[in-house]
Design an enzyme around this catalytic site. Sequence first.
Site, mmCIF file in Angstrom:
data_model
loop_
_atom_site.group_PDB
_atom_site.id
_atom_site.type_symbol
_atom_site.label_atom_id
_atom_site.label_comp_id
_atom_site.label_asym_id
_atom_site.label_seq_id
_atom_site.Cartn_x
_atom_site.Cartn_y
_atom_site.Cartn_z
ATOM 1 N N SER A 208 -13.082 3.820 25.507
ATOM 2 C CA SER A 208 -12.914 5.260 25.498
ATOM 3 C C SER A 208 -13.281 5.845 24.127
ATOM 4 C CB SER A 208 -11.488 5.617 25.915
ATOM 5 O OG SER A 208 -11.382 6.982 26.246
ATOM 6 N N ASP B 193 -14.049 6.745 37.267
ATOM 7 C CA ASP B 193 -13.845 7.343 35.948
ATOM 8 C C ASP B 193 -14.734 8.576 35.822
ATOM 9 O OD1 ASP B 193 -13.439 7.925 33.285
ATOM 10 O OD2 ASP B 193 -14.211 6.016 32.527
ATOM 11 N N HIS C 248 -10.475 5.088 34.758
ATOM 12 C CA HIS C 248 -10.636 4.954 33.313
ATOM 13 C C HIS C 248 -9.645 3.946 32.733
ATOM 14 C CE1 HIS C 248 -12.162 6.295 29.481
ATOM 15 N NE2 HIS C 248 -10.952 6.620 29.049
#
Length: 336
Positions: free
Chosen positions: A175, A273, A305
């Site tokens: 991320s 995601d 995610h």
Amino acid sequence: MDNSDTNTPTTAEAEVAHDFPGLIRVFTDGRIQRFKGTDVVPPSTPTTHPVSSKDVNLNPHSTLSARLFLPTPPSTTTNHRRRLPLLVYFHGGGFCTSSPFTSTYHHYIAAVAAEAKLVAVSVQYRLAPEHPIPAAYEDSWAALQWVASHRSNAGPEPWLNENVDFGRVFLAGDSAGANIVHNLTMLLGDPDWDIGMDILGVCLVHPYFWGSVPLGSETMDLDRRAFVNRLWPFVCPESPDNDDPRINPVGEGSPSLAWLGCRRVLICVAEKDVLKERGWIYYSSLSRSGWMGVVEIKETQGEGHVFHLHDLASDKAQDLIKSLARFFNRDQPPSI
């Protein structure tokens, strides 16, 4: 490790200034509530893997620190200790939550270090909004310089001096951490930013890239897109445009990805995601950029995610960890 206070109720005097449900809330009186990544476990916390860990301060004049992981016992052949790859890892959390010292990242990096048989440096960088962008990038670059100071086996940390093969150094993150990895690797491709240490490969796991124009499946989930739209301006108020090259590396005016300063790239995305499209576009753009390395992409079906952080024991999380380990060990030298 932060100003978290998840139990204090909102008062009439302190209205909500910024609210990212499930992530962070900021009040007009300056109080901050972080809803994830606030726990701290000591490095001695047992894991299910044969890995030792310890915390180190990377700069005596700042709070820059990291958690180190070393597989135990080290691999040996005859009377020689085989040197191991090095992974420098940058955690996720939207630039505003989490740390290497949480239970989640402690167990995850231990699992990766054990599976791949590598030394890992899991970096703690300063968080927004107390320390807005570019603080995270500055700290991460300083951590990389600290790592590079060991390349002649004469740095301040014995675990790196005695165990690392500096011909096999990798960067990885998830991320926001993957975003950091991209931006560091772009700097490393510029001769003016040479730190005397080559990066063999980088892994971008569910990378946080974005842009002002919605693409593909982003148009199908307006709530999540609205959430992500507000995040970069929150963590980077000095440059709040979602097409800033640091958050949109393939946008108009962004530097060519041909500058990327490594030889191999693995991008991991997840089917559900909202950031998936950006990972695929990054893959396609890097493939066409003229960059001379090898790029590959892996998509996990049916997951969202950073799904792997929530259930390390699941089959899909284990598959992801094994994929990372194969990437790190692809160029293993022959046994001594």
